[in-house]
Enzyme design. Structure first.
Site, PDB file in Angstrom:
ATOM      1  N   LEU A 138       7.663  -8.278  -4.107  1.00 41.16           N
ATOM      2  CA  LEU A 138       6.982  -9.456  -3.673  1.00 41.16           C
ATOM      3  C   LEU A 138       5.573  -9.666  -3.887  1.00 41.16           C
ATOM      4  O   LEU A 138       4.769 -10.232  -4.035  1.00 41.16           O
ATOM      5  CB  LEU A 138       7.256  -9.664  -2.203  1.00 41.16           C
ATOM      6  N   GLY A 139       4.964  -8.238  -3.695  1.00 44.18           N
ATOM      7  CA  GLY A 139       3.562  -8.020  -3.948  1.00 44.18           C
ATOM      8  C   GLY A 139       3.010  -6.505  -3.664  1.00 44.18           C
ATOM      9  O   GLY A 139       3.796  -5.751  -3.136  1.00 44.18           O
ATOM     10  N   GLN A 140       1.778  -6.675  -3.863  1.00 48.49           N
ATOM     11  CA  GLN A 140       1.065  -4.971  -3.588  1.00 48.49           C
ATOM     12  C   GLN A 140      -0.062  -5.173  -2.862  1.00 48.49           C
ATOM     13  O   GLN A 140      -0.731  -6.205  -3.145  1.00 48.49           O
ATOM     14  CB  GLN A 140       1.015  -4.659  -5.107  1.00 48.49           C
ATOM     15  N   GLY A 141       0.053  -4.575  -1.674  1.00 49.79           N
ATOM     16  CA  GLY A 141      -1.194  -4.688  -0.876  1.00 49.79           C
ATOM     17  C   GLY A 141      -1.938  -3.364  -0.759  1.00 49.79           C
ATOM     18  O   GLY A 141      -1.522  -2.647  -1.414  1.00 49.79           O
ATOM     19  N   PHE A 199      -1.948  -1.340   1.555  1.00 48.92           N
ATOM     20  CA  PHE A 199      -1.137  -0.279   2.409  1.00 48.92           C
ATOM     21  C   PHE A 199       0.380   0.042   1.719  1.00 48.92           C
ATOM     22  O   PHE A 199       0.869   0.913   2.257  1.00 48.92           O
ATOM     23  CB  PHE A 199      -1.394  -0.384   3.716  1.00 48.92           C
ATOM     24  N   GLY A 200       0.523  -0.707   0.684  1.00 50.85           N
ATOM     25  CA  GLY A 200       1.850  -0.441   0.030  1.00 50.85           C
ATOM     26  C   GLY A 200       2.506  -1.606  -0.555  1.00 50.85           C
ATOM     27  O   GLY A 200       1.830  -2.931  -0.586  1.00 50.85           O
ATOM     28  N   THR A 201       3.566  -1.507  -1.181  1.00 54.47           N
ATOM     29  CA  THR A 201       4.398  -2.380  -1.758  1.00 54.47           C
ATOM     30  C   THR A 201       5.419  -3.217  -1.107  1.00 54.47           C
ATOM     31  O   THR A 201       5.825  -2.579  -0.177  1.00 54.47           O
ATOM     32  CB  THR A 201       4.957  -1.783  -3.079  1.00 54.47           C
ATOM     33  N   VAL A 202       5.237  -4.454  -1.358  1.00 53.69           N
ATOM     34  CA  VAL A 202       6.314  -5.280  -0.473  1.00 53.69           C
ATOM     35  C   VAL A 202       7.512  -5.858  -1.266  1.00 53.69           C
ATOM     36  O   VAL A 202       7.264  -6.345  -2.368  1.00 53.69           O
ATOM     37  CB  VAL A 202       5.586  -6.570   0.244  1.00 53.69           C
ATOM     38  N   ASP A 243      -9.100  -6.809   7.552  1.00 53.02           N
ATOM     39  CA  ASP A 243      -8.725  -7.264   6.172  1.00 53.02           C
ATOM     40  C   ASP A 243      -8.301  -8.693   6.066  1.00 53.02           C
ATOM     41  O   ASP A 243      -7.453  -8.967   5.416  1.00 53.02           O
ATOM     42  CB  ASP A 243      -7.667  -6.357   5.746  1.00 53.02           C
TER      43      ASP A 243
END
Ligand SMILES: *[C@@H]1O[C@H](CO)[C@@H](O)[C@H](O)[C@H]1NC(C)=O
Ligand SMILES: *[C@@H]1O[C@H](CO)[C@@H](O)[C@H](O)[C@H]1NC(C)=O
Ligand SMILES: *[C@@H]1O[C@H](CO)[C@@H](O)[C@H](O)[C@H]1NC(C)=O
Ligand SMILES: *[C@@H]1O[C@H](CO)[C@@H](O)[C@H](O)[C@H]1NC(C)=O
Ligand SMILES: *[C@@H]1O[C@H](CO)[C@@H](O)[C@H](O)[C@H]1NC(C)=O
Ligand SMILES: *[C@@H]1O[C@H](CO)[C@@H](O)[C@H](O)[C@H]1NC(C)=O
Ligand SMILES: *[C@@H]1O[C@H](CO)[C@@H](O)[C@H](O)[C@H]1NC(C)=O
Ligand SMILES: *[C@@H]1O[C@H](CO)[C@@H](O)[C@H](O)[C@H]1NC(C)=O
Ligand SMILES: *[C@@H]1O[C@H](CO)[C@@H](O)[C@H](O)[C@H]1NC(C)=O
Length: 830
Positions: free
Chosen positions: A522-525, A527-530, A641
């Site tokens: 779903l995405g990359q933040g 703190f990690g990948t979702v 954030d």
């Protein structure tokens, strides 16, 4: 034409008459010439009518002084006094230009009691009161030729625009001298001014004795006042003029962050310096800073070679000798008399390389340091080592190499900010363990290493054993920990207090996300990948696989997760479970089918679907969620954030804040502090956070302000990077100051009825994004301002900071924070 002219004079005469009638005793002018004299009762008013010059009596005494005060401020606030030593005793005095061209104050018998005393013969002079409050004696034909200025001869007040000369060849400049008492303008015994030696600093003296000093100027702040950042920023505040005048002088000036503000520094009769700002709403002076205010700020409070620590609670423990020193008079010291200071335990031996250094951190550096220009003569340390009288050295950012050759005095320990300093000590104080202890150290470290090795072995064996048992169990009881849909019913139901957060096995999470496949991503933040995970029963869950290495142990990590799982609010994304196995740390959140706000807001086709009502609800929802995090939850959480991609939207497009508590999980300190690592996203970071690493609720408020503006305008803050206005915030200010705020509203929202609501939102956004922390509202007030349609909003201050300025450039040579480690969270939503 002639008739017109006559009419005009008639009107002027009438006007003058009117003024005379309405205020008989008070004739005001803007200029003193040979032909007009200011008598007691008349006044001279500056352009724009800010300041006024005339006669006054402090507190209704009968003595008359000539002074300058703010024209429209009650009670009368005097900023300058001419004849402070020779007041007049009656009302017959006058201010005029003498025959020699000087401006003089005369009494009723024509005796001069005060004069500008400019020596050469002056011709055709006039005196003008400028809008800055500066009384200037200049040539009538050329107003730029100034013979005399009240700004160069100040009394007790430092006004914006005033220039204080700094020149080592002149020596200490006791520029400001306060009144003798609250009601007596004659010069008191204190003074405030500049110590130009070494690194420039502001000093308060009583006679010739120092009472307070600001610490050296590092070209952004005075280092002994680390909280100056709260009141100023890099663009405003104090400045030193450069290049120097031909005579080697530079000038210290002060620029207020809002030029419409009336602000001043003043040294009070009791030797205390105050920074004051006129509060137009409350109609009184607000005190912004008072120095010295704390016990430790008093000059050399703890004596030589000792440190004052204001974070200590009890007075008696505030003072402590620096390492390697002991109280010079132990008896007096125990009684709380620190004036004797501390002395060395072991005296120095200046032979080659025998002495050593020990660093003290977070300090106000000692007084009387000298700045050494390092050429080929070596490092700062080498300079100090070579000089037997050198007691300490430090390369101070923004100043350079400083060495101290006199006793180390007036040191203070700060909780935040401050500089390091290397103290010279005898070798035995530092390398005392060198010979004998070395042996022991080797023994101990060998034993230690062996023990650690043993422990590791044990853990490894245990671990393997556990794994085997687990594998065995798994094979026998199929997916015993795989959640069932009924389990979700329990945990997603209305149960508020989750007693224990469900833990999932890594295998079950992996199979739900198709082994963390690309198509489920779903995405990359930051703190990690979702990933999107589909569990049994078709239940969809967002799976966040944390990538950062947590500095915490497993237990601590679990505790944090449990605490965060208890934060429940309709505008927060809910944490449903976690998975901690080996190195994997995975968090499971409720799945949001509508992705994040930025997908809607900054997408031309979807933007139209977000009509004003919806956006208004989103703003309100985020505000309530944030208020809960800041105030109403059991833990106080600062998000750090907040941004459009961290606002997720559920089926009904209700906003939910995600990624809160992440900084906590990753063990960055939660209280306001200098952090080592800045977590955040350019464009949303508040100035104090981006530049100093200081964060608080108010830095979240800043990010929220950016978010409001993005939601109302449908434009990204960073899309203004490099443009004329620097940022969306700069652009909003520009439109607001021109009265064209309406133009900021997203044109795709056709709904015209709610323009006033949208403008109100922009106004609140501007209040939230003010540079200075103290002016930003908290989330409680933000919600009130948004919801009450009638109340009057304060005027925002002009923003000057754009959080995507070039950090390297700004921070060069300034000890403000360790921001070398800024993480750039990529702007990808989910
Ligand atoms: C002052 O008055 C004299 C005559 O009364 C006139 O000649 C002169 O120009 C005036 N000076 C100024 C500065 O107004
Ligand atoms: C000033 O005068 C008022 C009354 O006129 C008096 O109450 C007050 O104490 C005086 N203040 C000082 C500082 O003397
Ligand atoms: C005051 O003294 C000046 C010269 O110092 C003189 O020109 C002027 O006439 C005097 N005025 C009065 C009222 O005595
Ligand atoms: C200024 O006025 C405000 C509101 O009336 C009040 O709260 C504050 O204490 C006043 N400050 C001073 C220094 O008098
Ligand atoms: C100052 O006091 C605080 C609180 O007691 C303590 O944590 C800190 O280490 C002290 N600093 C120094 C330099 O003594
Ligand atoms: C404090 O100690 C100093 C140095 O020992 C001594 O000279 C001074 O008299 C003491 N002051 C008081 C008030 O005891
Ligand atoms: C200084 O150090 C040298 C070398 O260690 C030693 O020989 C000398 O005696 C020392 N002098 C003093 C005064 O301690
Ligand atoms: C370096 O600077 C010192 C003074 O700071 C000066 O005495 C010395 O001559 C300089 N050396 C060179 C090589 O410029
Ligand atoms: C403290 O240091 C100053 C500056 O070197 C010196 O003049 C003063 O005598 C010292 N005070 C004591 C008590 O040693």
């Amino acid at each position: 034409m002639g008739k017109f002219k006559r009419n005009l004079t008639l009107v002027t005469t009438l006007l003058i008459l009117l003024q005379l009638c309405s205020n008989v005793s008070c004739i005001t002018s803007t200029l003193i010439t040979r032909n007009n004299t200011i008598r007691d009762g008349d006044t001279l008013i500056s352009e724009e009518e800010v300041f006024e010059l005339g006669f006054f009596s402090p507190n209704d005494s009968s003595l008359r002084y000539v002074g300058i005060w703010y024209q429209n401020i009650q009670p009368q606030t005097i900023v300058w006094v001419a004849n402070r030593e020779r007041p007049l005793s009656d009302h017959n005095g006058a201010i005029k230009l003498a025959d020699d061209g000087n401006l003089v104050v005369v009494d009723g018998k024509n005796n001069t009691v005060w004069s500008t005393n400019v020596p050469p013969k002056l011709k055709n002079t006039v005196a003008v009161l400028l809008e800055t409050g500066d009384l200037v004696l200049c040539s009538d034909s050329d107003r730029d030729t100034r013979y005399w200025e009240s700004f160069n001869n100040p009394t007790d007040t430092f006004l914006p625009g005033m220039r204080v000369r700094v020149n080592p060849s002149i020596g200490e400049n006791h520029a400001f001298i306060p009144w003798k008492s609250e009601t007596d303008p004659s010069p008191g015994s204190y003074s405030m001014g500049i110590d130009p030696f070494g690194a420039i600093e502001i000093v308060i003296w009583e006679g010739e004795t120092r009472k307070w000093r600001s610490g050296p100027w590092n070209s952004a702040i005075f280092t002994g006042v680390p909280d100056m950042f709260h009141f100023t920023n890099y663009i405003h505040g104090f400045k030193l003029s450069s290049p120097p005048d031909p005579d080697g002088s530079v000038f210290l000036t002060y620029v207020p962050s809002n030029k419409d503000d009336l602000s001043r520094f003043r040294i009070r009769f009791d030797g205390i310096v105050e920074q004051l700002r006129w509060n137009r709403d409350a109609r009184n002076w607000t005190s912004l800073q008072v120095k010295p205010s704390k016990e430790c700020e008093k000059y050399n409070r703890c004596g030589n070679y000792s440190v004052c620590n204001d974070s200590k609670d009890f007075d008696s423990s505030k003072c402590s000798c620096i390492y390697g020193f002991e109280p010079a008079y132990q008896n007096q010291w125990n009684k709380g008399n620190f004036s004797g200071g501390c002395k060395r335990r072991v005296s120095l031996n200046c032979s080659d390389k025998v002495d050593g250094f020990r660093v003290l951190k977070g300090m106000k550096v000692p007084d009387f340091g000298s700045v050494v220009s390092l050429n080929k003569s070596g490092t700062c340390k080498e300079v100090c080592v070579r000089d037997c009288s050198c007691k300490a050295y430090e390369v101070v950012p923004g100043i350079g190499c400083m060495i101290w050759t006199r006793d180390l005095i007036d040191m203070e320990h700060f909780e935040h900010g401050g500089n390091s300093i290397n103290i010279r000590l005898a070798a035995s104080e530092i390398g005392g363990m060198k010979e004998k202890s070395k042996f022991w150290i080797i023994i101990f470290s060998t034993i230690g290493a062996l023990m650690v090795g043993l422990c590791c072995l044990c853990i490894w064996i245990l671990w393997n054993f556990r794994k085997r048992v687990k594998d065995f169990l798994r094979k026998n009881r199929e997916y015993s920990v795989k959640p069932t849909s009924s389990m979700f019913q329990v945990l997603v139901g209305d149960q508020v207090d989750t007693p224990d957060l469900p833990t999932f096995s890594f295998n079950s999470v992996a199979s739900a996300t198709g082994d963390f496949s690309e198509e489920n991503k779903l995405g990359q933040g930051g703190f990690g990948t979702v990933y999107k995970g589909t569990f049994s029963g078709g239940r969809e869950i967002a799976v966040k696989r944390l990538s950062g290495k947590s500095k915490q142990g497993l237990e601590e990590f679990k505790n944090e997760i449990l605490l965060i799982a208890k934060l429940q609010h309709r505008n927060l994304v809910r944490l449903l479970g976690c998975c901690i196995e080996n190195d994997e740390k995975i968090l499971l959140y409720e799945y949001m089918p509508n992705n994040s706000l930025d997908h809607f807001l900054f997408d031309e086709s979807k933007q139209r679907n977000l009509e004003w009502r919806k956006r208004w609800d989103i703003i309100g929802g985020i505000a309530r969620g944030l208020l809960y995090l800041h105030r109403d939850s059991r833990l106080k959480i600062i998000h750090r954030d907040l941004k459009a991609s961290n606002i997720l939207l559920d089926k009904e497009i209700n906003p939910k804040i995600s990624d809160f508590g992440m900084a906590r999980i990753f063990n960055y300190r939660q209280d306001q502090a200098n952090t080592i690592r800045v977590v955040g996203t350019y464009g949303y970071m508040a100035p104090e956070y981006a530049m100093e690493g200081r964060f608080s609720e108010k830095s979240d408020v800043y990010s929220f302000g950016v978010l409001i503006m993005e939601i109302v305008s449908g434009r990204k803050n960073i899309s203004f990077r490099g443009s004329e206005h620097g940022s969306l915030i700069g652009y909003a200010w520009h439109l607001w100051s021109q009265g064209k705020t309406k133009e900021l509203i997203d044109p795709t929202m056709m709904d015209n009825r709610d323009v006033s609501e949208a403008i109100r939102c922009i106004h609140v956004g501007m209040l939230c994004t003010q540079d200075s922390v103290i002016y930003r509202p908290n989330m409680g007030s933000v919600l009130l301002m948004l919801e009450s349609q009638t109340s009057h909003l304060p005027r925002p201050r002009q923003p000057t900071f754009h959080s995507f300025l070039n950090f390297g450039e700004i921070l060069e040579g300034q000890n403000v924070a360790t921001v070398n480690d800024i993480t750039l969270t990529t702007v990808v939503g989910r």
